[in-house]
Design an enzyme around this catalytic site. Structure first.
Site, PDB file in Angstrom:
ATOM      1  N   GLU A  53       3.318  -2.039  13.528  1.00 59.98           N
ATOM      2  CA  GLU A  53       2.172  -2.157  12.623  1.00 59.98           C
ATOM      3  C   GLU A  53       0.840  -2.306  13.368  1.00 59.98           C
ATOM      4  OE1 GLU A  53       2.358  -1.168   9.810  1.00 59.98           O
ATOM      5  OE2 GLU A  53       4.473  -1.382   9.278  1.00 59.98           O
ATOM      6  N   GLY A  56       0.822  -1.214   0.000  1.00 54.46           N
ATOM      7  CA  GLY A  56       0.000   0.000   0.000  1.00 54.46           C
ATOM      8  C   GLY A  56       0.849   1.255   0.000  1.00 54.46           C
ATOM      9  N   ALA A  57       1.727   1.379   0.984  1.00 53.45           N
ATOM     10  CA  ALA A  57       2.541   2.579   1.095  1.00 53.45           C
ATOM     11  C   ALA A  57       3.669   2.338   2.085  1.00 53.45           C
ATOM     12  CB  ALA A  57       1.687   3.756   1.565  1.00 53.45           C
ATOM     13  N   MET A  58       4.575   3.303   2.169  1.00 59.72           N
ATOM     14  CA  MET A  58       5.752   3.125   3.019  1.00 59.72           C
ATOM     15  C   MET A  58       6.098   4.427   3.731  1.00 59.72           C
ATOM     16  SD  MET A  58       7.984   1.124   4.196  1.00 59.72           S
ATOM     17  CE  MET A  58       9.084   1.752   5.445  1.00 59.72           C
ATOM     18  N   GLU A  59       6.355   4.303   5.034  1.00 59.53           N
ATOM     19  CA  GLU A  59       6.487   5.451   5.930  1.00 59.53           C
ATOM     20  C   GLU A  59       7.889   6.041   6.009  1.00 59.53           C
ATOM     21  OE1 GLU A  59       5.864   2.214   6.972  1.00 59.53           O
ATOM     22  OE2 GLU A  59       7.024   1.746   8.769  1.00 59.53           O
ATOM     23  N   HIS A 101      -2.231   6.299   8.365  1.00 61.31           N
ATOM     24  CA  HIS A 101      -1.368   5.207   8.827  1.00 61.31           C
ATOM     25  C   HIS A 101       0.113   5.569   8.668  1.00 61.31           C
ATOM     26  CE1 HIS A 101      -0.389   0.878   9.471  1.00 61.31           C
ATOM     27  NE2 HIS A 101       0.633   1.157   8.673  1.00 61.31           N
ATOM     28  N   GLU A 102       0.474   5.987   7.476  1.00 62.60           N
ATOM     29  CA  GLU A 102       1.892   6.288   7.243  1.00 62.60           C
ATOM     30  C   GLU A 102       2.329   7.502   8.063  1.00 62.60           C
ATOM     31  OE1 GLU A 102       3.207   3.831   5.941  1.00 62.60           O
ATOM     32  OE2 GLU A 102       1.454   2.974   4.927  1.00 62.60           O
TER      33      GLU A 102
HETATM   34 ZN    ZN Z   1       2.412   0.275   8.614  1.00 59.63          ZN
END
Ligand code: ZN
Length: 869
Positions: free
Chosen positions: A326, A267-270, A303-304
């Protein structure tokens, strides 16, 4: 060492108990990344400092080492050990400067891990969990934190050069190249490193934190997508405010950048200050994006962002602790989304995901503890269990503590561990210390697999006016975890007067003390009994309100009691829970459908105008996949599908007038709030499909008309689905029209693939047509998932040759090309052993054949586990 032999030779298992701290810390790293068309050159300079005795271990994979220099001296080949995974330097002084130069090939990196080319105009990174070792030699483990300075150099055709932190300097190199130097002042592990090289446009905004910091917000995307970044930008600002208000956490850098790419495994990365997002989790525009997808964008942005504190400033000591960041961060984003729209519907949607993904995972051969204690490939552990069950564990502790104490607990966690890499134990200890409540028993939830069953028995004594509840918990044993312990289960409950529908005040005394606080009973033993006083009449008991624990409830409700709860429960989630329990009985235990139909007819017409979104969710019928997860042997997909169809047909018929009214009288454009409009669209889509089922001649005309005239994607897709799945005469025409309209909108086109793959009669020829289509692309995980997602949503097709062959074939293709995605896809078949014969044997043989051919750690570990049942 435990070894698994596979086609590639030997695969090593890594154990939590073997954790040892690194011998060297890295105080500082300077990276110099120069991107060319057919290769890239990476130079790095590390300043290392000994912490413990031992060798310096630099991890590296697929790197062509050009040279290595230690304290100014180039090393000869006999002065270090190099293999496919690491470079080891022995007998290093306590302080040293290590310089390396490597050549890498982002332009041909199809695994989308490390630095990779993501389309003709863009290079991005994905380094969690172990991608950084594909960029340079480094102690690529989350407990090594360092200050990163990054120089990125590329051709002028890529005007955007980004890395984490502050921009220090830019300049040109010769006539056709340029560079930028970035420095991130915060210490971070390598998995949070990111850089971006490309031709992108940017949407800009600003945000002032509660501490007065002026933050530049930037979302980068290709030019035509920039207008679709507004919703994400608003969600980002809302998240920043929310974290200040609810957790007292403010942002800590002067800029926050988000980059959208269509080539992304997850989905995505922080990454610190430089998030990289799958376009599906950032682009949002009602004309091309469904309401559900818009809600997902908002939650992933949050979330990120929330990871900046839970994940980045406090990170994981090792990858076994993944759910530390997480689970907590999912709980935080769920809470944010609850505040954003409807708390009840958000909880409904989150519990649906938990039950339809995490429960089946935990009931099958891939079951593992939220904090695993061994793995072969950590990428295989980004699972529903780590994320969703992890979130439920945080939620249980939050429920038990209440708002104020939970906040004291998290304050203590941030105070103690800011800047550190910690374990799940340290999180629970800080939460306990800050709140003053000992939560250590919750560690058991993190450490063992399986969904517990909570069995409850009730006995009412009219003479003594008491109600006694007996609780018992059990968990199916697991071959790798033979001795499972009792877990603390917060049971939120209420008692209702069966006649008036009023709620009783809870008066509970048992042998020890009053154990039910704020409507929550904490059940910690294998068995326990509690007694309520002053209950003259047998009440209706509502258990696990708001789904207070991730367990399977076993309570002998009558259908009438569930119908009562549907009418009288005081919040929408609990009403929904009653409908789902009723439906499970109808679909799996042959209960009559009548009580359900009557209750729905009583509740829905009143509820729909007030709260259309909740009304739409009360119409949820458990998916075939969820129902399948409740069947442990002799599973016949056709049989479950038929029963479900029969139920839907009855609902369509029984409430025929209601569906017409909904479709004709409700107008999404007349709603005040987005959530109301969304609810009306959801209800009308359900109504359309019900009318089509009912054989109503007007349904196809209405759907066709809606398809042509709406500008809203939720409506357009709802109409298209009804036409295509019912083989309406207009089906071909709308499919062709949709393709023409949206062929340049990748995310909308994914939906076009998905709807066709999810056709109830999709056969091998149709799936082959989709995968041979010019727009089908194995380099774009979103497109692959559109087809797999559609197919898997129809278990009848999934378990036919059409499905099994598609998934087995894909796993073979992806084993080398993109093993992260390959391993994920094949998991869809993990419940093969529940199938009735002869299907079970056929699928098993196909999996064994696959097992003999695959080589990547990812796919090997997954298939091995799937077959070890
Ligand atoms: Zn996460």
């Amino acid at each position: 060492m435990n070894i698994a032999v596979n086609a590639s030779g030997v695969t090593e298992t890594i154990y939590l108990k073997d954790y040892t701290p690194p011998a060297f810390a890295v105080q500082d790293i300077h990276l110099d990344i120069r991107v060319f068309d057919d290769h890239s050159i990476v130079r790095s300079t590390l300043q290392v400092q000994r912490q413990h005795p031992g060798d310096l271990i630099l991890l590296g994979r697929d790197l062509q080492l050009q040279r290595i220099v230690v304290n100014g001296q180039q090393l000869a080949e006999n002065q270090y050990q190099l293999d496919a995974e690491q470079l080891i330097i022995a007998e290093l002084p306590d302080q040293a400067i290590i310089e390396t130069e490597v050549i890498i090939h982002p332009e041909s990196n199809t695994q989308l891990e490390g630095l990779y080319q993501a389309g003709s105009d863009l290079f991005v990174t994905q380094n969690e969990p172990e991608g950084f070792r594909k960029i340079t030699f480094y102690p690529d483990r989350p407990d090594v934190l360092s200050v990163f300075t990054t120089r990125v150099e590329a051709d002028l055709k890529y005007p955007v050069l980004l890395a984490n932190g502050n921009l220090l300097e830019t300049g040109t190199v010769g006539s056709d190249r340029h560079y930028a130097i970035w420095q991130d002042p915060t210490q971070k592990p390598s998995y949070l490193f990111a850089c971006v090289i490309g031709n992108l446009q940017v949407l800009k905004d600003r945000y002032t934190t509660i501490e007065g910091r002026d933050v530049a917000l930037e979302i980068y995307a290709v030019e035509k997508d920039i207008p679709k970044c507004q919703i994400a930008m608003q969600a980002l600002k809302d998240s920043m405010r929310w974290d200040e208000e609810h957790y007292g956490r403010a942002y800590d850098l002067d800029n926050y950048m988000i980059v959208a790419t269509s080539a992304f495994n997850m989905g995505a990365m922080e990454n610190k200050g430089l998030n990289i997002f799958n376009t599906s989790c950032v682009l949002a525009d009602p004309e091309v994006t469904t309401d559900a997808a818009i809600m997902r964008v908002q939650s992933v942005i949050a979330h990120e962002y929330f990871h900046n504190w839970t994940g980045n400033r406090i990170t994981c000591r090792d990858w076994f602790q993944l759910c530390l960041k997480e689970g907590l961060t999912v709980f935080r984003d769920q809470s944010f989304s609850e505040d954003l729209q409807s708390p009840a519907v958000q909880r409904i949607d989150d519990v649906s995901v938990l039950k339809s993904h995490q429960f089946p995972e935990d009931a099958g051969p891939l079951s593992h503890p939220p904090r695993p204690d061994h793995f072969v490939e950590i990428n295989n552990f980004y699972t529903a269990t780590v994320y969703e069950k992890g979130a439920e564990i945080s939620r249980m502790m939050a429920t038990l503590l209440g708002k104020e104490k939970f906040r004291q607990g998290t304050d203590e966690y941030f105070y103690r561990h800011d800047g550190q890499a910690v374990t799940v134990e340290e999180w629970v200890a800080a939460l306990s210390a800050g709140s003053g409540v000992d939560l250590s028993a919750f560690l058991t939830w993190y450490n063992q697999p399986g969904t517990p069953t909570l069995a409850v028995q009730a006995a009412h004594d009219a003479q003594a006016k008491t109600l006694t509840l007996h609780f018992k918990q059990s968990i199916k044993s697991h071959h790798k975890y033979p001795s499972l312990k009792a877990v603390p289960i917060p049971v939120a409950l209420a008692l209702f007067d069966a006649e008036s529908g009023e709620q009783f005040t809870l008066d509970c005394t048992d042998l020890f003390e009053n154990q039910v606080k704020d409507g929550v009973y904490l059940f910690t033993q294998e068995q326990a009994t509690i007694t309520f006083q002053q209950i003259a009449q047998k009440p209706v008991i509502s258990l696990l309100r708001n789904f207070s624990a991730p367990v399977n409830l076993d309570f002998d409700y009558s259908d009438a009691e569930l119908a009562f709860l549907l009418r009288h429960e005081t919040n929408g989630f609990n009403q929904w829970q009653a409908t789902q329990a009723l439906l499970e009985r109808i679909l799996l235990q042959d209960h009559s459908v009548d009580v359900y139909l009557q209750a729905m007819q009583q509740v829905l017409p009143q509820l729909a105008p007030q709260d259309p979104l909740l009304a739409s969710r009360l119409l949820d019928v458990p998916t075939e996949s969820y129902l399948a997860s409740r069947i442990d042997q002799n599973y016949q997909p056709e049989f479950v599908a038929e029963k479900r169809e029969a139920l839907l047909n009855k609902l369509a018929q029984f409430m025929g007038d209601f569906w017409k009214e909904i479709y004709q009288d409700f107008d999404p454009d007349q709603q005040q709030e987005f959530s109301q409009a969304m609810g009306v669209r959801a209800l009308r889509n359900i109504a359309l499909s019900m009318l089509a089922r009912h054989g109503d001649t007007c349904a196809f005309d209405w759907a066709f008309n809606l398809y042509q005239h709406t500008t809203n994607m939720t409506e357009r897709l709802g109409a298209m689905r009804v036409l295509v799945w019912n083989n309406a005469p207009q089906a071909e025409q709308v499919l062709a029209d949709f393709y023409q309209r949206f062929k340049d909108e990748a995310l909308a086109l994914d939906q076009w693939f998905m709807i066709q793959a999810a056709h109830p009669q999709a056969d091998q020829q149709q799936i082959a047509q989709l995968t041979a289509h010019a727009d089908y692309d194995l380099g774009t995980p979103n497109r692959i998932r559109a087809v797999t997602g559609g197919l898997a949503s129809r278990p009848v097709n999934l378990w036919q040759n059409v499905g099994v062959e598609h998934f087995i074939g894909l796993a073979k293709l992806m084993d080398e090309k993109n093993p992260i995605v390959g391993a994920r896809m094949i998991q869809v078949l993990s419940r093969w052993y529940t199938l009735a014969e002869p299907r079970q044997h056929e699928v098993k043989a196909a999996l064994q054949q696959l097992q003999a051919e695959v080589k990547s750690k990812n796919v090997v570990e997954t298939v091995n586990s799937m077959l070890a049942i």
